[in-house]
Design a protein around this motif. Sequence first.
Motif, mmCIF file in Angstrom:
data_model
loop_
_atom_site.group_PDB
_atom_site.id
_atom_site.type_symbol
_atom_site.label_atom_id
_atom_site.label_comp_id
_atom_site.label_asym_id
_atom_site.label_seq_id
_atom_site.Cartn_x
_atom_site.Cartn_y
_atom_site.Cartn_z
ATOM 1 N N SER A 164 0.829 -1.212 0.000
ATOM 2 C CA SER A 164 0.000 0.000 0.000
ATOM 3 C C SER A 164 0.861 1.260 0.000
ATOM 4 O O SER A 164 0.496 2.262 -0.616
ATOM 5 C CB SER A 164 -1.005 0.000 1.154
ATOM 6 N N PHE A 165 2.003 1.194 0.654
ATOM 7 C CA PHE A 165 2.923 2.342 0.612
ATOM 8 C C PHE A 165 3.407 2.562 -0.827
ATOM 9 O O PHE A 165 3.481 3.700 -1.304
ATOM 10 C CB PHE A 165 4.109 2.117 1.550
ATOM 11 N N THR A 166 3.701 1.481 -1.503
ATOM 12 C CA THR A 166 4.166 1.566 -2.894
ATOM 13 C C THR A 166 3.121 2.255 -3.777
ATOM 14 O O THR A 166 3.447 3.149 -4.566
ATOM 15 C CB THR A 166 4.455 0.152 -3.439
ATOM 16 N N LEU A 167 1.876 1.844 -3.629
ATOM 17 C CA LEU A 167 0.812 2.407 -4.463
ATOM 18 C C LEU A 167 0.629 3.905 -4.198
ATOM 19 O O LEU A 167 0.495 4.699 -5.134
ATOM 20 C CB LEU A 167 -0.506 1.668 -4.199
ATOM 21 N N SER A 168 0.638 4.276 -2.930
ATOM 22 C CA SER A 168 0.445 5.698 -2.606
ATOM 23 C C SER A 168 1.654 6.532 -3.008
ATOM 24 O O SER A 168 1.507 7.639 -3.530
ATOM 25 C CB SER A 168 0.181 5.861 -1.103
ATOM 26 N N LEU A 169 2.835 5.992 -2.750
ATOM 27 C CA LEU A 169 4.047 6.746 -3.102
ATOM 28 C C LEU A 169 4.130 6.957 -4.613
ATOM 29 O O LEU A 169 4.558 8.020 -5.074
ATOM 30 C CB LEU A 169 5.294 6.011 -2.591
ATOM 31 N N ALA A 170 3.723 5.954 -5.362
ATOM 32 C CA ALA A 170 3.747 6.090 -6.824
ATOM 33 C C ALA A 170 2.887 7.271 -7.265
ATOM 34 O O ALA A 170 3.279 8.041 -8.148
ATOM 35 C CB ALA A 170 3.239 4.803 -7.475
ATOM 36 N N LYS A 171 1.752 7.428 -6.627
ATOM 37 C CA LYS A 171 0.875 8.555 -6.968
ATOM 38 C C LYS A 171 1.513 9.884 -6.564
ATOM 39 O O LYS A 171 1.474 10.864 -7.283
ATOM 40 C CB LYS A 171 -0.470 8.387 -6.267
ATOM 41 N N GLU A 172 2.116 9.878 -5.374
ATOM 42 C CA GLU A 172 2.693 11.124 -4.867
ATOM 43 C C GLU A 172 3.893 11.582 -5.689
ATOM 44 O O GLU A 172 4.133 12.782 -5.820
ATOM 45 C CB GLU A 172 3.100 10.918 -3.392
ATOM 46 N N LEU A 173 4.638 10.632 -6.233
ATOM 47 C CA LEU A 173 5.874 10.995 -6.933
ATOM 48 C C LEU A 173 5.746 11.030 -8.455
ATOM 49 O O LEU A 173 6.713 11.337 -9.155
ATOM 50 C CB LEU A 173 6.993 10.018 -6.542
ATOM 51 N N ALA A 174 4.567 10.712 -8.939
ATOM 52 C CA ALA A 174 4.401 10.651 -10.404
ATOM 53 C C ALA A 174 4.728 11.984 -11.071
ATOM 54 O O ALA A 174 5.370 12.017 -12.121
ATOM 55 C CB ALA A 174 2.977 10.228 -10.744
ATOM 56 N N ASN A 175 4.327 13.082 -10.436
ATOM 57 C CA ASN A 175 4.592 14.373 -11.094
ATOM 58 C C ASN A 175 6.058 14.788 -11.016
ATOM 59 O O ASN A 175 6.455 15.773 -11.625
ATOM 60 C CB ASN A 175 3.666 15.474 -10.561
ATOM 61 N N SER A 176 6.849 14.023 -10.278
ATOM 62 C CA SER A 176 8.304 14.247 -10.290
ATOM 63 C C SER A 176 9.001 13.252 -11.205
ATOM 64 O O SER A 176 10.237 13.125 -11.192
ATOM 65 C CB SER A 176 8.883 14.109 -8.877
ATOM 66 N N ASN A 177 8.188 12.504 -11.964
ATOM 67 C CA ASN A 177 8.728 11.502 -12.894
ATOM 68 C C ASN A 177 9.527 10.412 -12.177
ATOM 69 O O ASN A 177 10.493 9.877 -12.708
ATOM 70 C CB ASN A 177 9.596 12.176 -13.967
ATOM 71 N N ILE A 178 9.097 10.098 -10.959
ATOM 72 C CA ILE A 178 9.741 9.008 -10.212
ATOM 73 C C ILE A 178 8.773 7.824 -10.225
ATOM 74 O O ILE A 178 7.604 7.966 -9.857
ATOM 75 C CB ILE A 178 10.036 9.423 -8.755
ATOM 76 N N ARG A 179 9.277 6.701 -10.646
ATOM 77 C CA ARG A 179 8.443 5.503 -10.710
ATOM 78 C C ARG A 179 8.632 4.668 -9.441
ATOM 79 O O ARG A 179 9.747 4.577 -8.924
ATOM 80 C CB ARG A 179 8.804 4.674 -11.947
#
Lengths: 247, 79
Positions: A164-179
């Motif tokens: 669940s941390f992975t899923l949320s972090l992916a959303k939070e960092l998407a606009n920084s182009n971090i996968r």
Amino acid sequence: MRLNGKIALITGANKGIGLAITQRFLGEGAIVYAGIKNVAEASSDLNILKTKFDSQLNIIKLNVTESENCKEVFQQIKKSCDKIDVLVNNAGIVSYELVPFIDFEKLQLMIQTNVVGLIKMCQLASRYMARQKSGSIINISSIVSLKGASGQAAYSATKGAVNSFTLSLAKELANSNIRVNAIAPGMVSTERLKQISQEKFGDKVSQIGFGRMASPDEIADICLFFASDESSYVTGQLLGADGSLTI
Amino acid sequence: MNNLDKYNQVFCETFSVNSDVLGTNFSNDTIENWDSVLQLSLVTSIEDAFDVMFEPEEIMDFKSYEKGKVILLKYDVII
């Protein structure tokens, strides 16, 4: 080479899956920081890689439960390389006990390592990666987090938190182009699991559709995909790799 | 460029203001667009400018022009 010039930090790199990932990344041209708890106790396999790849491999002390140590490692990488492209959160503790036998002291340590330490590493990595506007974070989860397993309730809970941390972090960092992605392996033929499987799992291998455990190299291959530009449009994914295991 | 100039420059660029408005009253309470996103951007730029890395609690605490100076002092950066 698929990771040529990329800077990768891998936790729990001394053996098993972490070692396989280290080897795979080195072979693909990455500069690897292999984090292990005690540099003096580097495995012979890791030392062999050091001899072969020389300055391309940096074996460093990294205990993810020590916040200050984590910070120092990132500062060291920044100073030497001025960037970090890939973080693989592989370090983890596994436990096997039925719920009535859960040792809470061990559970605390498992949470500190598998969850809190991983979050700390992601926090630090994302701050550097956000400045670069690029990066790939790969969390090693477990198939038991998705399918459950008798005798692994506590362990699966920590890996569920990783998912669940992975899923949320992916959303939070998407606009920084971090996968941010996670791999959920099934039974992997590491030395540790080979030792434990006989006493704890008995004939579990017969429950794997493929009829065999995964090799650490097969997990490393998935990790390479997530680390490389081949997965440049992939984020927020939990990839199971269990050879059709029925738990 | 001295430390104060560098410090002010980061604030001016982050908040799009002139340096003459910077002072004891410049904080998240008085600046309307000072939100968490801008605060993170501010802190990241300060870290880059002074080659430091803040603790999470310091990032959360960095809520005014003056407070930032106090936090930087912990890293031997005198503004």
